[in-house]
Motif scaffolding. Structure first.
Motif, PDB file in Angstrom:
ATOM      1  N   ALA A   1       0.836  -1.211   0.000  1.00 49.94           N
ATOM      2  CA  ALA A   1       0.000   0.000   0.000  1.00 49.94           C
ATOM      3  C   ALA A   1       0.868   1.258   0.000  1.00 49.94           C
ATOM      4  O   ALA A   1       0.583   2.222  -0.721  1.00 49.94           O
ATOM      5  CB  ALA A   1      -0.914  -0.002   1.216  1.00 49.94           C
ATOM      6  N   ARG A   2       1.938   1.237   0.777  1.00 44.77           N
ATOM      7  CA  ARG A   2       2.814   2.420   0.851  1.00 44.77           C
ATOM      8  C   ARG A   2       3.398   2.721  -0.530  1.00 44.77           C
ATOM      9  O   ARG A   2       3.433   3.858  -0.976  1.00 44.77           O
ATOM     10  CB  ARG A   2       3.905   2.151   1.890  1.00 44.77           C
ATOM     11  N   GLU A   3       3.843   1.654  -1.201  1.00 42.06           N
ATOM     12  CA  GLU A   3       4.414   1.849  -2.553  1.00 42.06           C
ATOM     13  C   GLU A   3       3.373   2.403  -3.512  1.00 42.06           C
ATOM     14  O   GLU A   3       3.639   3.325  -4.279  1.00 42.06           O
ATOM     15  CB  GLU A   3       4.902   0.507  -3.090  1.00 42.06           C
ATOM     16  N   GLU A   4       2.176   1.816  -3.476  1.00 43.12           N
ATOM     17  CA  GLU A   4       1.093   2.277  -4.363  1.00 43.12           C
ATOM     18  C   GLU A   4       0.792   3.750  -4.126  1.00 43.12           C
ATOM     19  O   GLU A   4       0.642   4.526  -5.059  1.00 43.12           O
ATOM     20  CB  GLU A   4      -0.205   1.497  -4.087  1.00 43.12           C
ATOM     21  N   ILE A   5       0.685   4.120  -2.843  1.00 41.22           N
ATOM     22  CA  ILE A   5       0.324   5.512  -2.498  1.00 41.22           C
ATOM     23  C   ILE A   5       1.435   6.456  -2.953  1.00 41.22           C
ATOM     24  O   ILE A   5       1.169   7.549  -3.447  1.00 41.22           O
ATOM     25  CB  ILE A   5       0.023   5.628  -0.985  1.00 41.22           C
ATOM     26  N   ASN A   6       2.677   6.000  -2.827  1.00 37.18           N
ATOM     27  CA  ASN A   6       3.784   6.882  -3.227  1.00 37.18           C
ATOM     28  C   ASN A   6       3.889   7.048  -4.739  1.00 37.18           C
ATOM     29  O   ASN A   6       4.628   7.899  -5.218  1.00 37.18           O
ATOM     30  CB  ASN A   6       5.099   6.399  -2.617  1.00 37.18           C
ATOM     31  N   ARG A   7       3.115   6.265  -5.476  1.00 36.85           N
ATOM     32  CA  ARG A   7       3.057   6.486  -6.933  1.00 36.85           C
ATOM     33  C   ARG A   7       2.007   7.533  -7.287  1.00 36.85           C
ATOM     34  O   ARG A   7       1.911   7.965  -8.425  1.00 36.85           O
ATOM     35  CB  ARG A   7       2.662   5.185  -7.641  1.00 36.85           C
ATOM     36  N   ILE A   8       1.158   7.895  -6.321  1.00 36.06           N
ATOM     37  CA  ILE A   8       0.050   8.828  -6.598  1.00 36.06           C
ATOM     38  C   ILE A   8       0.574  10.258  -6.498  1.00 36.06           C
ATOM     39  O   ILE A   8       1.121  10.640  -5.455  1.00 36.06           O
ATOM     40  CB  ILE A   8      -1.120   8.605  -5.607  1.00 36.06           C
ATOM     41  N   PRO A   9       0.410  11.073  -7.538  1.00 38.52           N
ATOM     42  CA  PRO A   9       0.917  12.444  -7.478  1.00 38.52           C
ATOM     43  C   PRO A   9       0.269  13.223  -6.334  1.00 38.52           C
ATOM     44  O   PRO A   9      -0.936  13.122  -6.119  1.00 38.52           O
ATOM     45  CB  PRO A   9       0.501  13.046  -8.835  1.00 38.52           C
ATOM     46  N   GLY A  10       1.084  13.938  -5.590  1.00 37.10           N
ATOM     47  CA  GLY A  10       0.566  14.789  -4.513  1.00 37.10           C
ATOM     48  C   GLY A  10       0.542  14.109  -3.161  1.00 37.10           C
ATOM     49  O   GLY A  10       0.241  14.756  -2.159  1.00 37.10           O
ATOM     50  N   LEU A  11       0.821  12.804  -3.104  1.00 38.13           N
ATOM     51  CA  LEU A  11       0.780  12.102  -1.814  1.00 38.13           C
ATOM     52  C   LEU A  11       2.156  11.569  -1.444  1.00 38.13           C
ATOM     53  O   LEU A  11       2.934  11.188  -2.316  1.00 38.13           O
ATOM     54  CB  LEU A  11      -0.204  10.928  -1.874  1.00 38.13           C
ATOM     55  N   PHE A  12       2.408  11.525  -0.147  1.00 38.25           N
ATOM     56  CA  PHE A  12       3.667  10.950   0.336  1.00 38.25           C
ATOM     57  C   PHE A  12       3.368  10.106   1.573  1.00 38.25           C
ATOM     58  O   PHE A  12       3.007  10.638   2.627  1.00 38.25           O
ATOM     59  CB  PHE A  12       4.668  12.069   0.657  1.00 38.25           C
ATOM     60  N   ALA A  13       3.474   8.787   1.394  1.00 42.02           N
ATOM     61  CA  ALA A  13       3.284   7.885   2.538  1.00 42.02           C
ATOM     62  C   ALA A  13       4.649   7.690   3.172  1.00 42.02           C
ATOM     63  O   ALA A  13       5.499   6.998   2.615  1.00 42.02           O
ATOM     64  CB  ALA A  13       2.710   6.558   2.065  1.00 42.02           C
ATOM     65  N   PHE A  14       4.856   8.354   4.319  1.00 40.17           N
ATOM     66  CA  PHE A  14       6.188   8.248   4.921  1.00 40.17           C
ATOM     67  C   PHE A  14       6.346   6.927   5.658  1.00 40.17           C
ATOM     68  O   PHE A  14       5.371   6.304   6.072  1.00 40.17           O
ATOM     69  CB  PHE A  14       6.531   9.461   5.781  1.00 40.17           C
ATOM     70  N   GLY A  15       7.605   6.494   5.763  1.00 39.54           N
ATOM     71  CA  GLY A  15       7.847   5.160   6.327  1.00 39.54           C
ATOM     72  C   GLY A  15       9.282   5.019   6.770  1.00 39.54           C
ATOM     73  O   GLY A  15       9.861   5.959   7.327  1.00 39.54           O
ATOM     74  N   PRO A  16       9.886   3.857   6.489  1.00 43.87           N
ATOM     75  CA  PRO A  16      11.256   3.609   6.968  1.00 43.87           C
ATOM     76  C   PRO A  16      12.250   4.651   6.456  1.00 43.87           C
ATOM     77  O   PRO A  16      13.324   4.801   7.047  1.00 43.87           O
ATOM     78  CB  PRO A  16      11.590   2.229   6.402  1.00 43.87           C
ATOM     79  N   ASN A  17      11.888   5.387   5.396  1.00 37.07           N
ATOM     80  CA  ASN A  17      12.812   6.444   4.929  1.00 37.07           C
ATOM     81  C   ASN A  17      12.934   7.600   5.934  1.00 37.07           C
ATOM     82  O   ASN A  17      13.732   8.496   5.757  1.00 37.07           O
ATOM     83  CB  ASN A  17      12.399   6.974   3.547  1.00 37.07           C
ATOM     84  N   MET A  18      12.140   7.560   6.998  1.00 32.58           N
ATOM     85  CA  MET A  18      12.272   8.561   8.079  1.00 32.58           C
ATOM     86  C   MET A  18      13.489   8.262   8.961  1.00 32.58           C
ATOM     87  O   MET A  18      13.983   9.135   9.669  1.00 32.58           O
ATOM     88  CB  MET A  18      11.040   8.526   8.999  1.00 32.58           C
ATOM     89  N   VAL A  19      13.925   6.995   8.934  1.00 34.85           N
ATOM     90  CA  VAL A  19      15.006   6.582   9.850  1.00 34.85           C
ATOM     91  C   VAL A  19      16.281   7.369   9.532  1.00 34.85           C
ATOM     92  O   VAL A  19      16.667   7.474   8.364  1.00 34.85           O
ATOM     93  CB  VAL A  19      15.257   5.056   9.756  1.00 34.85           C
ATOM     94  N   GLY A  20      16.872   7.920  10.569  1.00 36.45           N
ATOM     95  CA  GLY A  20      18.086   8.710  10.379  1.00 36.45           C
ATOM     96  C   GLY A  20      17.799  10.204  10.428  1.00 36.45           C
ATOM     97  O   GLY A  20      18.695  11.009  10.654  1.00 36.45           O
ATOM     98  N   LYS A  21      16.513  10.577  10.227  1.00 34.44           N
ATOM     99  CA  LYS A  21      16.165  11.997  10.382  1.00 34.44           C
ATOM    100  C   LYS A  21      16.172  12.322  11.885  1.00 34.44           C
ATOM    101  O   LYS A  21      16.016  11.414  12.711  1.00 34.44           O
ATOM    102  CB  LYS A  21      14.771  12.271   9.804  1.00 34.44           C
ATOM    103  N   PRO A  22      16.266  13.608  12.255  1.00 30.34           N
ATOM    104  CA  PRO A  22      16.337  13.924  13.690  1.00 30.34           C
ATOM    105  C   PRO A  22      15.168  13.319  14.473  1.00 30.34           C
ATOM    106  O   PRO A  22      14.009  13.452  14.075  1.00 30.34           O
ATOM    107  CB  PRO A  22      16.275  15.459  13.704  1.00 30.34           C
TER     108      PRO A  22
END
Ligand SMILES: Cc1ncc(COP(=O)(O)O)c(C=O)c1O
Length: 484
Positions: free
Chosen positions: A295-316
């Motif tokens: 679902a996260r991958e599908e949503i991230n293909r939709i223009p205007g939407l960002f399903a945040f996930g493990p790519n948050m790791v390492g941010k403050p």
């Protein structure tokens, strides 16, 4: 040897009681549903027959010696804790119990400023003095993340005699801090670590999730089995493995705060959920992870939407991420999160867990199925196709730290009056004001209201933030200490 986790002693005892057809001259007064036929017709007779009360066969919650005790021992083993206690008033009661067990009136406790209101409740009940540590913020998403280890260390060094540190693991949006490092740091100062795992009970049953409180060596945790692990709403567990907080103290607190009529439906559901999670949790959660990743991958293909996930790791403030929290940043649709929640509910018959100004949050659990996630992704595709994609600019600041003049407990017990917000500068707050985003209380009872803060509240209102916690929902008036 057979795995002892196949047993569900409380559930089996309740079932036996129902099957025995006992004539019940005891509470609850609906007497197996006969006293409220409309409810029995709706939910079925068996569930009401299982709604029983403490008795010899079924044990007593106050001082369990029989099947409740056996079920709690299995629960403790399932969570790798020394002890586990059933809670029937949610993790709220667990967070309060942990704070009351760790702190005496006047002792300091270090808590993240974005803690749940149960933490502030625990502080009022115990009479502890809160020392706040600010979490990090992700300004793009408009959410708080976790507390940076270095910030915590600074606060610990400034308050080396604090009794405990409270940690949220993970947050509503799935963000987890470096819990092992926090435990090591706090323990090196003899401070107990209390963990709010309202959103993390499932993490004990699959290795793909952030490290759990018991694994990290924390002293206590309160975990909402009901939120993510299948048991009925309100049923949670309190986990204990402390060398700093005496067990007797925990029992004393529970004895003080427990209902004497704990629901057997809730406790039975805990027994069954524990059995299912220990025996099948890894398989069930692997499927949940497969679905949410898709679902996260599908949503991230939709223009205007960002399903945040493990790519948050390492941010403050983000050391690890719980992928089952499907947070979706919707600002790119030119809509605010609350609007998207409303549209999903009324046009697509989908209800998300919550929304804030720029995000919606879907909680994905072992109960979700592919067809439902497809409904969500296709509704979002449709929404995006119709959207004007004009992103609304948004700014927020971390609220300035107010000065605490009296303890939250003293503020709670003081006389209070309501005054116009614009006249409140210099007064001491009698109520909390919480702002979403960023999910941090602007002011808590006992703190001095400043002119800057009033400006900040006006700014939050102009940005469309939701303000909560005040008697006046519009926040034109504010309750402060003093007599009317
Ligand atoms: C971070 C956090 N802690 C504690 C709680 C309280 O949990 P419960 O609803 O099980 O009482 C919640 C509830 O949403 C929460 O979000």
């Amino acid at each position: 040897m057979e795995n002892e986790q196949y047993a569900a002693p409380l559930y089996e005892a309740v079932l036996q009681y129902v099957n025995d057809g006992v004539v019940p001259f005891h509470v609850p007064g609906h007497k197996q549903g006969r006293g409220l036929p409309e409810l029995a017709d709706m939910v079925g007779e068996q569930i009401l027959q299982m709604d029983v009360n403490g008795m010899k066969d079924l044990d007593f919650i106050g001082n369990p010696q029989g099947v409740i005790r056996e079920a709690q021992i299995l629960m403790a083993k399932a969570f790798h804790a020394r002890r586990a206690y059933f809670l029937v008033n949610g993790t709220t009661s667990g967070v309060q119990a942990m704070i009351m067990a760790a702190c005496e009136p006047g002792s300091e406790i270090i808590v993240p400023r974005n803690a749940h209101k149960s933490t502030f409740g625990g502080i009022i009940l115990s009479g502890a003095i809160p020392i706040y540590v600010q979490p990090q913020c992700d300004r793009h998403l408009g959410i708080t993340t976790g507390v940076a280890l270095s910030d915590l260390e600074t606060v610990i060094k400034a308050h080396p005699h604090a009794q405990a540190v409270l940690v949220i693991n993970p947050s509503y949006y799935g963000i987890a801090t470096d819990l092992k490092a926090i435990v090591n740091l706090a323990h090196s100062y003899n401070m107990a670590v209390l963990v709010d795992e309202a959103h993390g009970a499932h993490a004990y049953f699959h290795p793909a999730f952030p490290v759990t409180a018991m694994e990290a060596g924390a002293d206590m945790s309160a975990a909402s089995m009901h939120k993510t692990s299948g048991s009925l709403t309100q049923s949670s567990v309190l986990l204990y493995q402390s060398n700093l907080i005496p067990l007797e103290r925990v029992k004393k607190v529970l004895d003080l705060t427990y209902t004497s009529s704990a629901s057997y439906l809730l406790m039975t559901s805990l027994d069954l959920a524990r059995r299912q999670m220990t025996l099948k949790g890894k398989k069930l959660l692997s499927e949940t992870l497969r679905l949410v990743r898709w679902a996260r991958e599908e949503i991230n293909r939709i223009p205007g939407l960002f399903a945040f996930g493990p790519n948050m790791v390492g941010k403050p403030g983000c050391y690890a991420f719980d992928e089952t929290k499907l947070g979706i940043h919707v600002a790119g649709l030119g809509l605010i999160g609350y609007q998207v929640e409303e549209i999903l509910r009324h046009r697509f018959n989908i209800q998300v867990e919550m929304s804030d100004l720029h995000n919606i949050l879907a909680i994905i659990t072992i109960g979700d199925r592919e067809s439902q996630l497809r409904q969500l992704t296709s509704a979002l595709q449709q929404l995006a196709a119709e959207a004007d994609h004009q992103k609304t600019p948004f700014y927020f600041e971390i609220p300035p730290s107010p000065e605490m003049i009296v303890s939250p407990r003293d503020a709670f017990y003081s006389p209070t009056k309501s005054i116009s917000l614009k006249c409140a500068a210099g007064e001491i707050a009698a109520e909390m004001l919480m702002a979403y985003p960023p999910g941090i209380p602007v002011i808590l009872p006992g703190e001095r209201i400043s002119a800057d803060m009033i400006e900040y509240i006006r700014f939050l209102k102009s940005q469309g933030c939701t303000l909560q916690g005040t008697a006046d929902p519009q926040v034109n008036c504010f309750r402060v200490l003093g007599s009317e």
